[in-house]
Design an enzyme around this catalytic site. Structure first.
Site, PDB file in Angstrom:
ATOM      1  N   ARG A  20     -27.023  48.690 -16.428  1.00 43.43           N
ATOM      2  CA  ARG A  20     -27.803  49.205 -15.294  1.00 43.43           C
ATOM      3  C   ARG A  20     -27.680  48.404 -14.001  1.00 43.43           C
ATOM      4  O   ARG A  20     -28.281  48.776 -12.996  1.00 43.43           O
ATOM      5  CB  ARG A  20     -29.295  49.343 -15.631  1.00 43.43           C
ATOM      6  CG  ARG A  20     -29.566  50.291 -16.747  1.00 43.43           C
ATOM      7  CD  ARG A  20     -31.000  50.729 -16.831  1.00 43.43           C
ATOM      8  NE  ARG A  20     -31.944  49.631 -16.964  1.00 43.43           N
ATOM      9  CZ  ARG A  20     -33.257  49.786 -17.006  1.00 43.43           C
ATOM     10  NH1 ARG A  20     -33.772  50.993 -16.921  1.00 43.43           N
ATOM     11  NH2 ARG A  20     -34.052  48.760 -17.133  1.00 43.43           N
ATOM     12  N   ASP A  21     -26.902  47.340 -13.976  1.00 36.74           N
ATOM     13  CA  ASP A  21     -26.741  46.591 -12.729  1.00 36.74           C
ATOM     14  C   ASP A  21     -25.346  45.989 -12.624  1.00 36.74           C
ATOM     15  O   ASP A  21     -25.182  44.829 -12.241  1.00 36.74           O
ATOM     16  CB  ASP A  21     -27.813  45.492 -12.617  1.00 36.74           C
ATOM     17  CG  ASP A  21     -27.935  44.935 -11.194  1.00 36.74           C
ATOM     18  OD1 ASP A  21     -27.589  45.655 -10.225  1.00 36.74           O
ATOM     19  OD2 ASP A  21     -28.379  43.785 -11.046  1.00 36.74           O
TER      20      ASP A  21
END
Length: 182
Positions: A20-21
């Site tokens: 997610r990042d």
């Protein structure tokens, strides 16, 4: 380098972990020149609903954030979310610029992620082969259903390209129409 990053992310996905990042700052090179994916601080266990992220929360780094993240759709986040971020990294590697320029406000940046199409890479770097640009744009599709289903599929297309094999990518018509690109 990107193929190695994608293999690491595919492994994480096979263990039920969505990063997610993903962004260049979260990839470090070891002493042997091998990339290592770092900072799983925003990672999500795909089979868990632990309440760490709530619907409407926006997590990640704007320049590499997928449209579903920009919408705050935490339930819609899956492996294709990381595929988008890898596409954003590839775009930057090829064009030497981010997919979207930083806007003057957070809402305008979210709007760009949700509605604008990336400019063609060949506009900035005419020597970039169209097949690698197509691979990149497949990963950057707004609708996650139109992206690669997995990091492994993404890696396979990059490997085919590197080996000089024909790349078979189907993109929605709008993605191939240069007039529709912002």
């Amino acid at each position: 380098i990107l193929s190695k990053i994608e293999k690491a992310i595919h492994y994480a996905h096979s263990q039920g972990i969505i990063h997610r990042d993903l962004k260049p700052a979260n990839v470090m090179m070891d002493q042997k020149g091998e990339p290592k994916v770092m900072d799983f601080g925003l990672a999500k266990i795909s089979y868990s609903d632990d309440g760490i992220s709530q619907s409407g929360m926006i997590v990640g780094t704007l320049l590499y954030m997928s449209p579903e993240q920009a919408e705050g759709n935490t339930r819609g986040i899956d492996a294709r979310t990381d595929v988008y971020s890898m596409g954003a990294i590839l775009y930057e590697m090829l064009s030497c610029r981010p997919v979207f320029r930083m806007q003057e406000s957070f809402p305008k940046m979210l709007q760009a992620i949700l509605t604008q199409s990336p400019e063609p890479i060949q506009k900035f770097k005419p020597d970039v082969p169209s097949d690698i640009e197509k691979i990149c744009f497949k990963a950057l599709q707004k609708k996650k259903e139109d992206r690669y289903a997995s990091a492994e599929e993404f890696v396979q297309d990059i490997c085919r390209f590197r080996q000089g094999e024909k790349v078979r990518i189907s993109l929605p018509r709008k993605s191939l129409d240069r007039k529709s690109v912002v």
